[in-house]
Design an enzyme around this catalytic site. Structure first.
Site, PDB file in Angstrom:
ATOM      1  N   CYS A 118      58.346  -7.854  79.647  1.00 17.48           N
ATOM      2  CA  CYS A 118      57.988  -9.184  79.391  1.00 17.48           C
ATOM      3  C   CYS A 118      59.466  -9.844  78.932  1.00 17.48           C
ATOM      4  O   CYS A 118      59.687 -10.930  79.730  1.00 17.48           O
ATOM      5  CB  CYS A 118      57.051  -9.486  78.552  1.00 17.48           C
ATOM      6  SG  CYS A 118      57.084  -8.776  76.696  1.00 17.48           S
ATOM      7  N   TYR A 119      59.806  -9.322  78.148  1.00 15.35           N
ATOM      8  CA  TYR A 119      61.114 -10.062  77.513  1.00 15.35           C
ATOM      9  C   TYR A 119      62.245 -10.050  78.445  1.00 15.35           C
ATOM     10  O   TYR A 119      62.864 -11.400  78.941  1.00 15.35           O
ATOM     11  CB  TYR A 119      61.745  -9.555  76.539  1.00 15.35           C
ATOM     12  CG  TYR A 119      60.965  -9.540  75.143  1.00 15.35           C
ATOM     13  CD1 TYR A 119      60.783 -10.836  74.589  1.00 15.35           C
ATOM     14  CD2 TYR A 119      60.346  -8.505  74.454  1.00 15.35           C
ATOM     15  CE1 TYR A 119      60.097 -11.128  73.461  1.00 15.35           C
ATOM     16  CE2 TYR A 119      59.543  -8.695  73.420  1.00 15.35           C
ATOM     17  CZ  TYR A 119      59.619 -10.017  72.859  1.00 15.35           C
ATOM     18  OH  TYR A 119      58.840 -10.223  71.765  1.00 15.35           O
TER      19      TYR A 119
END
Length: 222
Positions: free
Chosen positions: A154-155
């Site tokens: 996600c990051y």
């Protein structure tokens, strides 16, 4: 028609994949597998899927994975760290593609780096070396025709997609980038969020908080 299946189907990431695939007119769901919720309809664990899928969750066994791979063009997998390789080996043996959408065991990075950040011995060094790690919105050509793909977490995905338009137009000097990222607690997965959803949770959990501040945070390597 693209025939696809999901391993780790009750997890949040698989739930989102299935939700998005509803709008893929060339996609058809074959099977959903997990060690949890076996025998339940997939919509029991992902209510937003009611009316779209009627598949029942199959037990995550070697036989079921092998039979599913034979019927599928691609399998998306979300399982605990260190478990991807054993299932991927079965899937690839049936000439079916597999995409690691969860813990990213197969990142195409050195085994030493992987073992340092995850704190365990990697189960299949060659598989990691052979994997393609890419964001399709940015590097789609890298994934074309490949059987083993690692989807970024996600990051790195949020950071890359957010910055990419400005980088392409030259509006950002690359070595001046600072990323201040926040994640919802569902990022910890269903097994990691019980303390947040309890009626007796501490009030401090209602506010943003830092976690894993050491240089060994497992997402830092991405």
């Amino acid at each position: 028609m693209i025939h696809y299946s999901c391993i780790g189907a009750t997890g949040y990431v698989c739930g989102e994949v299935l939700r998005m695939m509803v709008n893929h007119h060339e996609g058809e769901l074959v099977n959903v597998l997990d060690t949890y919720g076996v025998g339940d309809a997939i919509s029991t664990h992902h209510p937003a899927l009611r009316g779209f899928y009627d598949q029942v969750i199959m037990d995550l066994t070697e036989e079921n994975v092998r039979e599913t791979a034979k019927k599928s063009d691609v399998i998306m997998i979300q399982v605990p760290s260190g478990d991807v390789a054993k299932w991927a080996e079965i899937v690839l043996a049936e000439d079916c593609a597999i995409i690691d959408i969860g813990v990213q065991d197969v990142k195409g990075i050195s085994i030493d780096i992987w073992e340092k950040w995850y704190g365990q011995k990697h189960p299949d060094a060659k598989m990691t070396h052979d994997a393609v790690y890419c964001i399709p919105e940015v590097m789609r050509d890298l994934a074309k025709g490949k059987k083993l793909i690692a989807n970024p977490g996600c990051y790195p995905t949020a950071s890359t997609l957010g910055l990419q338009p400005m980088l392409k137009t030259g509006h950002i000097v690359e070595n001046t980038i600072v990323i201040d990222a926040k994640s919802g607690y569902t990022g910890a997965g269903k097994k990691g969020i019980a303390q947040y959803e309890s009626d007796e949770r501490p009030k401090e959990l209602d506010s943003p908080r830092q976690y894993a501040l050491s240089q060994e945070h497992k997402h830092l390597k991405e």
